[in-house]
Each structure stands twice: as C-alpha cells, then as structure tokens.
Write a protein that holds these residues in place. Structure first.
Motif, PDB file in Angstrom:
ATOM      1  N   VAL A   1       0.913  -1.212   0.088  1.00 53.89           N
ATOM      2  CA  VAL A   1       0.081   0.114  -0.167  1.00 53.89           C
ATOM      3  C   VAL A   1       0.946   1.328   0.012  1.00 53.89           C
ATOM      4  CG1 VAL A   1      -1.765   1.376   1.217  1.00 53.89           C
ATOM      5  CG2 VAL A   1      -1.847  -1.239   1.202  1.00 53.89           C
ATOM      6  N   THR A   2       0.551   2.237  -0.985  1.00 54.65           N
ATOM      7  CA  THR A   2       1.327   3.279  -1.095  1.00 54.65           C
ATOM      8  C   THR A   2       0.876   4.366  -1.093  1.00 54.65           C
ATOM      9  OG1 THR A   2       2.696   2.076  -2.330  1.00 54.65           O
ATOM     10  CG2 THR A   2       3.165   4.465  -2.407  1.00 54.65           C
ATOM     11  N   GLN A   3       1.074   5.587  -0.147  1.00 54.76           N
ATOM     12  CA  GLN A   3       0.495   6.994  -0.079  1.00 54.76           C
ATOM     13  C   GLN A   3       1.642   7.954  -0.350  1.00 54.76           C
ATOM     14  OE1 GLN A   3      -1.718   5.610   4.042  1.00 54.76           O
ATOM     15  NE2 GLN A   3      -2.217   7.654   3.155  1.00 54.76           N
ATOM     16  N   SER A   4       1.519   8.639  -1.333  1.00 51.94           N
ATOM     17  CA  SER A   4       2.599   9.390  -2.004  1.00 51.94           C
ATOM     18  C   SER A   4       2.549  10.769  -1.357  1.00 51.94           C
ATOM     19  CB  SER A   4       2.455   9.351  -3.381  1.00 51.94           C
ATOM     20  OG  SER A   4       1.332   9.639  -3.738  1.00 51.94           O
ATOM     21  N   GLN A   5       1.645  11.121  -0.555  1.00 52.61           N
ATOM     22  CA  GLN A   5       1.671  12.534  -0.183  1.00 52.61           C
ATOM     23  C   GLN A   5       1.726  12.522   1.451  1.00 52.61           C
ATOM     24  OE1 GLN A   5      -2.640  12.181  -1.184  1.00 52.61           O
ATOM     25  NE2 GLN A   5      -2.419  13.824  -2.771  1.00 52.61           N
TER      26      GLN A   5
ATOM     27  N   THR B   1      -2.466   3.995  -3.591  1.00 55.99           N
ATOM     28  CA  THR B   1      -2.205   2.938  -4.549  1.00 55.99           C
ATOM     29  C   THR B   1      -1.912   1.797  -3.873  1.00 55.99           C
ATOM     30  OG1 THR B   1      -0.079   3.355  -5.058  1.00 55.99           O
ATOM     31  CG2 THR B   1      -1.755   4.461  -6.364  1.00 55.99           C
ATOM     32  N   TYR B   2      -2.319   0.407  -4.231  1.00 54.95           N
ATOM     33  CA  TYR B   2      -1.973  -0.561  -3.737  1.00 54.95           C
ATOM     34  C   TYR B   2      -1.686  -1.776  -4.728  1.00 54.95           C
ATOM     35  CZ  TYR B   2      -6.765  -1.554  -5.134  1.00 54.95           C
ATOM     36  OH  TYR B   2      -7.897  -2.013  -5.984  1.00 54.95           O
ATOM     37  N   ASP B   3      -1.300  -2.766  -4.252  1.00 60.42           N
ATOM     38  CA  ASP B   3      -0.934  -3.872  -5.226  1.00 60.42           C
ATOM     39  C   ASP B   3      -1.305  -5.368  -4.532  1.00 60.42           C
ATOM     40  OD1 ASP B   3       2.011  -5.628  -6.681  1.00 60.42           O
ATOM     41  OD2 ASP B   3      -0.047  -5.237  -7.439  1.00 60.42           O
ATOM     42  N   THR B   4      -2.185  -5.929  -5.114  1.00 54.60           N
ATOM     43  CA  THR B   4      -2.471  -7.267  -4.745  1.00 54.60           C
ATOM     44  C   THR B   4      -3.002  -8.114  -5.970  1.00 54.60           C
ATOM     45  OG1 THR B   4      -4.054  -8.279  -3.596  1.00 54.60           O
ATOM     46  CG2 THR B   4      -4.867  -6.548  -4.779  1.00 54.60           C
ATOM     47  N   SER B   5      -2.669  -9.620  -5.926  1.00 59.88           N
ATOM     48  CA  SER B   5      -3.132 -10.575  -6.857  1.00 59.88           C
ATOM     49  C   SER B   5      -4.574 -10.857  -6.614  1.00 59.88           C
ATOM     50  CB  SER B   5      -2.194 -11.616  -6.881  1.00 59.88           C
ATOM     51  OG  SER B   5      -1.949 -12.207  -5.603  1.00 59.88           O
TER      52      SER B   5
ATOM     53  N   PHE C   1     -12.811   4.643  -6.126  1.00 63.79           N
ATOM     54  CA  PHE C   1     -12.112   3.379  -6.307  1.00 63.79           C
ATOM     55  C   PHE C   1     -11.800   2.859  -7.662  1.00 63.79           C
ATOM     56  CE2 PHE C   1     -10.760  -0.781  -5.587  1.00 63.79           C
ATOM     57  CZ  PHE C   1     -11.661  -1.617  -5.805  1.00 63.79           C
ATOM     58  N   GLN C   2     -10.919   2.940  -8.133  1.00 65.79           N
ATOM     59  CA  GLN C   2     -10.362   2.442  -9.438  1.00 65.79           C
ATOM     60  C   GLN C   2      -9.646   1.262  -9.509  1.00 65.79           C
ATOM     61  OE1 GLN C   2     -11.477   4.558 -12.175  1.00 65.79           O
ATOM     62  NE2 GLN C   2     -12.332   5.809 -10.903  1.00 65.79           N
ATOM     63  N   LYS C   3     -10.488  -0.015  -9.621  1.00 60.40           N
ATOM     64  CA  LYS C   3      -9.867  -1.463  -9.310  1.00 60.40           C
ATOM     65  C   LYS C   3      -8.638  -1.505 -10.275  1.00 60.40           C
ATOM     66  CE  LYS C   3     -11.308  -6.153  -8.451  1.00 60.40           C
ATOM     67  NZ  LYS C   3     -12.395  -7.185  -8.419  1.00 60.40           N
ATOM     68  N   ALA C   4      -9.155  -1.353 -11.698  1.00 58.37           N
ATOM     69  CA  ALA C   4      -8.204  -1.730 -12.678  1.00 58.37           C
ATOM     70  C   ALA C   4      -6.730  -0.798 -12.510  1.00 58.37           C
ATOM     71  CB  ALA C   4      -8.465  -1.388 -13.849  1.00 58.37           C
ATOM     72  N   ALA C   5      -6.694   0.237 -11.995  1.00 54.62           N
ATOM     73  CA  ALA C   5      -5.584   0.946 -11.643  1.00 54.62           C
ATOM     74  C   ALA C   5      -5.063   0.964 -10.355  1.00 54.62           C
ATOM     75  CB  ALA C   5      -5.715   2.450 -12.015  1.00 54.62           C
ATOM     76  N   LYS C   6      -5.958   0.011  -9.576  1.00 54.41           N
ATOM     77  CA  LYS C   6      -5.445  -0.171  -8.002  1.00 54.41           C
ATOM     78  C   LYS C   6      -5.147   1.192  -7.425  1.00 54.41           C
ATOM     79  CE  LYS C   6      -3.804  -4.801  -9.073  1.00 54.41           C
ATOM     80  NZ  LYS C   6      -2.474  -5.900  -9.262  1.00 54.41           N
ATOM     81  N   SER C   7      -6.152   1.828  -7.304  1.00 51.12           N
ATOM     82  CA  SER C   7      -6.092   3.238  -6.722  1.00 51.12           C
ATOM     83  C   SER C   7      -7.398   3.607  -5.958  1.00 51.12           C
ATOM     84  CB  SER C   7      -6.245   4.279  -7.943  1.00 51.12           C
ATOM     85  OG  SER C   7      -6.486   5.533  -7.321  1.00 51.12           O
ATOM     86  N   PHE C   8      -7.185   4.126  -4.827  1.00 47.85           N
ATOM     87  CA  PHE C   8      -8.237   4.245  -3.795  1.00 47.85           C
ATOM     88  C   PHE C   8      -8.068   5.433  -3.009  1.00 47.85           C
ATOM     89  CE2 PHE C   8     -11.507   2.705  -1.086  1.00 47.85           C
ATOM     90  CZ  PHE C   8     -11.086   2.762   0.380  1.00 47.85           C
ATOM     91  N   SER C   9      -8.876   6.472  -3.455  1.00 46.86           N
ATOM     92  CA  SER C   9      -8.513   7.791  -3.037  1.00 46.86           C
ATOM     93  C   SER C   9      -9.468   8.214  -2.217  1.00 46.86           C
ATOM     94  CB  SER C   9      -8.207   8.766  -3.995  1.00 46.86           C
ATOM     95  OG  SER C   9      -9.434   9.055  -5.064  1.00 46.86           O
ATOM     96  N   LEU C  10      -9.384   8.981  -1.036  1.00 46.22           N
ATOM     97  CA  LEU C  10     -10.347   9.674  -0.158  1.00 46.22           C
ATOM     98  C   LEU C  10     -10.411  10.883  -0.398  1.00 46.22           C
ATOM     99  CD1 LEU C  10     -11.936   9.218   2.386  1.00 46.22           C
ATOM    100  CD2 LEU C  10      -9.927   9.895   3.752  1.00 46.22           C
ATOM    101  N   LYS C  11     -11.817  11.413  -0.562  1.00 50.69           N
ATOM    102  CA  LYS C  11     -12.139  12.880  -0.590  1.00 50.69           C
ATOM    103  C   LYS C  11     -13.191  13.253   0.488  1.00 50.69           C
ATOM    104  CE  LYS C  11     -15.494  14.359  -3.370  1.00 50.69           C
ATOM    105  NZ  LYS C  11     -16.275  14.736  -4.838  1.00 50.69           N
ATOM    106  N   ILE C  12     -12.409  14.323   1.193  1.00 50.46           N
ATOM    107  CA  ILE C  12     -12.950  14.998   2.225  1.00 50.46           C
ATOM    108  C   ILE C  12     -13.829  16.296   1.838  1.00 50.46           C
ATOM    109  CG2 ILE C  12     -12.877  15.579   4.673  1.00 50.46           C
ATOM    110  CD1 ILE C  12     -10.234  14.102   4.692  1.00 50.46           C
TER     111      ILE C  12
END
Lengths: 115, 113
Positions: free
Chosen positions: A4-8, A24-28, A68-79
């Motif tokens: 799991v990567t948080q770049s900010q 972003t995350y990586d899983t099989s 949530f963008q499953k193909a891109a393995k992206s999961f952002s949070l909007k407040i």
C-alpha cells in the motif's frame, strides 16, 4: 507481495474546502476490502470508510467518499467541507487474509485543516 | 457497547527489561491483533489471536509473544527490550476471524532507554 502506497506525506486545506488523499495498492487477489483510517493526535485509530472491491459503486460516509479504480489499483479519499476536527494522520489499509487478516497500512498522509 | 481498551497508556523501560501490555477487546469480539507503530510510520502487524491461539504472525522476532484469555482479552509480551522497540503499540479487535474490519484501542506508548 501486498503493498500500500501513499505518496503525499503532508497536505493542508482551508476549512470548508475539499481535499483528496491518494492511495495505490498492489494485490493479486480479486475480492478484497480497502479501508481509510484516521488517527488524530489522540492516537486512536478510527475507521473512516470501507470499500468492497466487488462493488462498482464508490463508498460514501457523510462528508467522506472514495474514488475506487480497481483496474488502476487506486483508492483515494475525498473529504468535503473540511472541518478543523479532520486534522489527523490518514492511513489507507488493506486486509491480507493469508496472514490472519492482518491490515497492511500505507505510510500515512498528515492532513492539516486551517481556519 | 465498550470499545477496545489498552493499559498502560505510557510506559518507560530500560534496554534488556521485559514488558507486558494489555488489551481488552470490544464487547463480542473474539479476535485480537497487535500492531507496532514507529513514529511517523504506519502500523506494522505483529500477530493475531483467535480463541486463545496465534492465528498469523508478522515479521517480528520470537521475543515478541502474546496470549489471549477465555474472555478474549490479550497480552503482548516483549523480552530483552531494545531501543528500536520504542513505539506506539496498538491493539485491534474484530468480531470474527476473517472479518476485515478491525477496531483499535488508544494504544500504549513504550519508550525504551
């Protein structure tokens, strides 16, 4: 390996404005959950929102929503409508069932809401 | 409904000593996980207990050990403390093994000098 990567590392936002935290995350695996946790200065880790990977609809909890963008393995949070009480560390987390359901956390994003 | 509680809140120990941290799970939860959170980092999984047995372990040495009791409360024991063991130790409980949501306690801040 599950990662799991948080770049900010840090972000700031003015009160009442909207902010988006990236993960972003990586899983099989094909079926899984994703979480955002909030950790204020009091240290208590609080579950903010969860997303089930098999659901196409993005989760929403009051002012908090995910993209949530499953193909891109992206999961952002909007407040939305940020409040001073939203000031905290935010962690993206992924439960890995092959090791007892342990949560794998990102490095965290420190959010400051300014008046 | 009582949430997850941990004791003590803060602890200062000397290198080489042993320490025991305690956790009471949320009412009705039978699974307890322990995490170590170094300053400025995300939590790292230590191990999980389900019905008094270890149910998964992270990359921590054997001097980190645990127990779970019949009432589902748990202890984390660390022997031969090292300076790098200084961290926030978090306990989390879940309703059942395999359910993804974990609910955290306030943590124990351990300082090793």
């Amino acid at each position: 390996a599950q990662t799991v990567t948080q770049s900010q590392p840090e972000m700031s936002v003015q009160e009442a404005e909207t902010v988006t935290l990236s993960c972003t995350y990586d899983t099989s695996e094909s079926n899984y959950y994703l979480f955002w946790y909030k950790q204020p200065p009091s240290r208590q880790m609080i579950l903010v929102i969860r997303q089930e990977a098999y659901k196409q609809q993005n989760a929403t909890e009051n002012r908090f929503s995910v993209n949530f963008q499953k193909a891109a393995k992206s999961f952002s949070l909007k407040i939305s409508d940020s409040q001073l009480g939203d000031t905290a560390m935010y962690f993206c987390a992924f439960p890995y069932y092959n090791q007892g359901g342990k949560l794998i956390f990102g490095q965290g994003t420190e959010l400051s809401v300014k008046p | 409904e009582t949430g997850v509680t941990q004791s003590p809140t803060h602890l200062i120990k000397t290198r080489g000593q042993q320490v025991t941290l305690r956790c009471s799970s949320q009412s009705g939860h039978n699974t307890v996980s322990w995490y170590q959170q170094a300053l400025g980092q995300g939590p790292q999984f230590i191990f999980q207990y389900y019905r008094e047995e270890e149910n998964g372990r992270g990359n921590f040495p054997p001097r980190f050990s645990g127990l779970q009791f019949p009432n589902y409360s748990s202890e984390l024991n660390v022997n031969a403390l090292e300076l790098d063991d200084s961290a926030l130790y978090l306990c989390a409980s879940s309703l059942q093994r395999g359910l993804p949501e974990q609910y955290f306690g306030p943590g124990t801040r351990l300082t090793v000098t």
